[in-house]
Design a protein around this motif. Structure first.
Motif, PDB file in Angstrom:
ATOM      1  N   TYR A 221       0.775  -0.925   0.069  1.00 47.86           N
ATOM      2  CA  TYR A 221      -0.124   0.027  -0.135  1.00 47.86           C
ATOM      3  C   TYR A 221       0.831   1.202  -0.075  1.00 47.86           C
ATOM      4  N   ASN A 222       2.084   0.973  -0.095  1.00 45.20           N
ATOM      5  CA  ASN A 222       3.066   2.251   0.117  1.00 45.20           C
ATOM      6  C   ASN A 222       4.329   1.670  -1.098  1.00 45.20           C
ATOM      7  N   ASP A 223       3.751   1.656  -2.359  1.00 42.14           N
ATOM      8  CA  ASP A 223       4.951   1.181  -3.098  1.00 42.14           C
ATOM      9  C   ASP A 223       5.902   2.278  -3.778  1.00 42.14           C
ATOM     10  N   ARG A 224       6.925   1.848  -4.194  1.00 37.07           N
ATOM     11  CA  ARG A 224       8.212   2.560  -4.519  1.00 37.07           C
ATOM     12  C   ARG A 224       7.811   3.455  -5.416  1.00 37.07           C
ATOM     13  N   GLU A 225       6.768   3.407  -6.377  1.00 39.20           N
ATOM     14  CA  GLU A 225       6.272   4.374  -7.453  1.00 39.20           C
ATOM     15  C   GLU A 225       5.311   5.465  -6.958  1.00 39.20           C
ATOM     16  N   GLY A 226       4.966   5.270  -5.796  1.00 42.35           N
ATOM     17  CA  GLY A 226       4.073   6.451  -5.193  1.00 42.35           C
ATOM     18  C   GLY A 226       2.755   6.341  -5.936  1.00 42.35           C
ATOM     19  N   LYS A 227       2.349   5.127  -6.760  1.00 42.83           N
ATOM     20  CA  LYS A 227       0.870   5.056  -7.340  1.00 42.83           C
ATOM     21  C   LYS A 227      -0.157   4.967  -6.145  1.00 42.83           C
ATOM     22  N   THR A 228       0.215   4.059  -5.222  1.00 43.62           N
ATOM     23  CA  THR A 228      -1.044   4.003  -4.202  1.00 43.62           C
ATOM     24  C   THR A 228      -1.157   5.487  -3.597  1.00 43.62           C
ATOM     25  N   HIS A 229      -0.301   6.098  -3.306  1.00 44.10           N
ATOM     26  CA  HIS A 229      -0.591   7.386  -2.649  1.00 44.10           C
ATOM     27  C   HIS A 229      -1.075   8.349  -3.750  1.00 44.10           C
ATOM     28  N   GLU A 230      -0.628   8.352  -4.824  1.00 47.59           N
ATOM     29  CA  GLU A 230      -1.381   9.012  -5.861  1.00 47.59           C
ATOM     30  C   GLU A 230      -3.026   8.826  -6.190  1.00 47.59           C
ATOM     31  N   PHE A 231      -3.355   7.708  -5.931  1.00 47.70           N
ATOM     32  CA  PHE A 231      -4.591   7.100  -5.874  1.00 47.70           C
ATOM     33  C   PHE A 231      -5.437   7.433  -4.694  1.00 47.70           C
ATOM     34  N   ILE A 232      -4.704   7.451  -3.371  1.00 49.95           N
ATOM     35  CA  ILE A 232      -5.428   8.179  -2.419  1.00 49.95           C
ATOM     36  C   ILE A 232      -5.511   9.697  -2.334  1.00 49.95           C
ATOM     37  N   ARG A 233      -4.601  10.381  -3.025  1.00 48.31           N
ATOM     38  CA  ARG A 233      -4.560  11.937  -3.156  1.00 48.31           C
ATOM     39  C   ARG A 233      -5.640  12.102  -4.074  1.00 48.31           C
ATOM     40  N   ASN A 234      -5.916  11.483  -4.976  1.00 49.68           N
ATOM     41  CA  ASN A 234      -6.953  11.775  -5.867  1.00 49.68           C
ATOM     42  C   ASN A 234      -8.413  11.950  -5.297  1.00 49.68           C
ATOM     43  N   GLY A 235      -8.544  11.229  -4.066  1.00 49.00           N
ATOM     44  CA  GLY A 235      -9.669  11.497  -3.426  1.00 49.00           C
ATOM     45  C   GLY A 235      -9.778  12.970  -3.013  1.00 49.00           C
ATOM     46  N   LEU A 236      -9.081  13.602  -2.716  1.00 52.94           N
ATOM     47  CA  LEU A 236      -9.109  15.172  -2.188  1.00 52.94           C
ATOM     48  C   LEU A 236      -9.678  15.906  -3.446  1.00 52.94           C
ATOM     49  N   THR A 237      -9.180  15.340  -4.575  1.00 55.20           N
ATOM     50  CA  THR A 237      -9.374  16.209  -6.032  1.00 55.20           C
ATOM     51  C   THR A 237     -11.014  15.814  -6.188  1.00 55.20           C
ATOM     52  N   HIS A 238     -11.332  14.524  -5.985  1.00 52.48           N
ATOM     53  CA  HIS A 238     -12.751  14.172  -6.172  1.00 52.48           C
ATOM     54  C   HIS A 238     -13.537  14.911  -4.895  1.00 52.48           C
ATOM     55  N   ALA A 239     -13.012  15.180  -3.806  1.00 48.39           N
ATOM     56  CA  ALA A 239     -13.991  15.914  -2.686  1.00 48.39           C
ATOM     57  C   ALA A 239     -13.964  17.466  -3.383  1.00 48.39           C
ATOM     58  N   ASN A 240     -12.912  17.906  -3.590  1.00 51.05           N
ATOM     59  CA  ASN A 240     -13.390  19.622  -4.325  1.00 51.05           C
ATOM     60  C   ASN A 240     -14.257  19.436  -5.301  1.00 51.05           C
TER      61      ASN A 240
END
Length: 326
Positions: A221-240
């Protein structure tokens, strides 16, 4: 059981009873104003807009994200046995289908067994349903008919309660260990509601992640590429988008992943880097706002889950590591 009007070539049935976006926004406002000093949280559904679904599909191909390959291993090893347990004429309903990459292995086994079934992919995103269903080439299946159900889990449950659907044999699928996104108590209640619409001979195929190795789970859930964190961060964009304005400035928030050894779960949090206030909601710098949790199940915890949900375990299919079970 064809829908009345196939849309854009994909056979999708709209079973929504309300606007999903409104539900997520209402839940978000409520969860950010918790009672009795409880922690703030955000609804996990926030992560699964169209962009989020595409990001999550990318995650399933990452080396660290062991769950997908483990599940493919199970389906390739035991697909024929699983298919034999599904009654002819069944509704095969997949809860939160997403990409058909995994379930296609099971559908091929059902086709091989020459069992006539209707496969119904339940998903929130119409565009994702359309994309995945159109990816199934015409003539792929003779015995399996593929449809989409556009709606939430609750919409799917109400659809199954309809008289014409209750009377048909059913196999309910939940792959990807998505049941782990519920607390253990809520997971039992969720499955129990679906158990109530099942009849004699019906079945439920559940993907359960039994890996409780701290490092392995954390890296998934904390991969080297940061893809999962990008997925989580997109939730803030969706919230906006749901709020109709920017209430979450991306620069003001960091993403934190933690593995809780006591509860055997991974959690993802939003954490502000400074004090923030909006709409009467106050966030202190460093405060943890949970948006996702993924519970892992030992054999005993799995048995407790079935018992609390009113289900009986009839068979267990494991991957080669023994961590992932169906």
């Amino acid at each position: 059981m064809a829908p009345s009007s196939p849309s854009y070539g994909a056979r999708i049935i709209d079973i929504r009873r309300g606007k999903v976006e409104n539900t997520i926004l209402d839940d978000m406002r409520e969860q950010l104003r918790p009672q009795d000093g409880q922690e703030k949280s955000m609804p996990t559904l926030l992560l699964y807009d169209e962009v989020g679904l595409q990001l999550f599909e990318d995650i399933t191909y990452l080396e660290e994200y062991y769950l997908t390959n483990a599940e493919i291993n199970v389906l390739e090893s035991y697909g024929d046995q699983i298919a034999q347990r599904i009654q002819p004429g069944s509704l095969v309903i997949e809860l939160g289908s997403g990409n058909l990459r995994k379930v296609n292995i099971l559908l091929q086994a059902i086709e091989k067994a020459e069992k006539d079934v209707d496969y119904l992919a339940l998903d929130l995103s119409y565009s994702e349903l359309q994309r995945t269903l159109l990816a199934v080439p015409k003539g792929t299946y003779k015995h399996v008919q593929c449809y989409g159900l556009h709606g939430t889990y609750d919409d799917g449950l109400e659809w199954l309660k309809r008289t014409e659907n209750r009377a048909k044999p059913k196999c309910i699928l939940s792959l990807g260990s998505s049941i782990g996104n519920f607390s253990r108590q809520d997971a039992a209640a969720f499955l129990g509601r679906f158990a109530e619409v099942m009849g004699l001979g019906d079945s439920m195929l559940m993907g359960i992640d039994g890996c409780q190795q701290k490092d392995k789970v954390y890296q998934a859930y904390n991969d080297r590429e940061g893809k999962t964190h990008e997925f989580i961060r997109n939730g803030l964009t969706h919230a906006n988008k749901l709020f109709g304005r920017e209430v979450f400035n991306q620069q003001d928030w960091e993403i934190i992943g933690q593995y809780d050894e006591i509860e055997a779960r991974h959690q993802a949090f939003y954490s502000p880097v400074k004090n923030i206030s909006f709409d009467g909601i106050n966030f202190k710098a460093g405060e943890m706002v949970r948006v996702e949790e993924s519970y892992k199940y030992s054999s005993d915890q799995r048995r407790q889950l079935w018992e609390r949900a009113g289900l009986v375990e009839r068979a267990v299919f494991s991957d080669t590591s023994g961590d992932y079970r169906k």
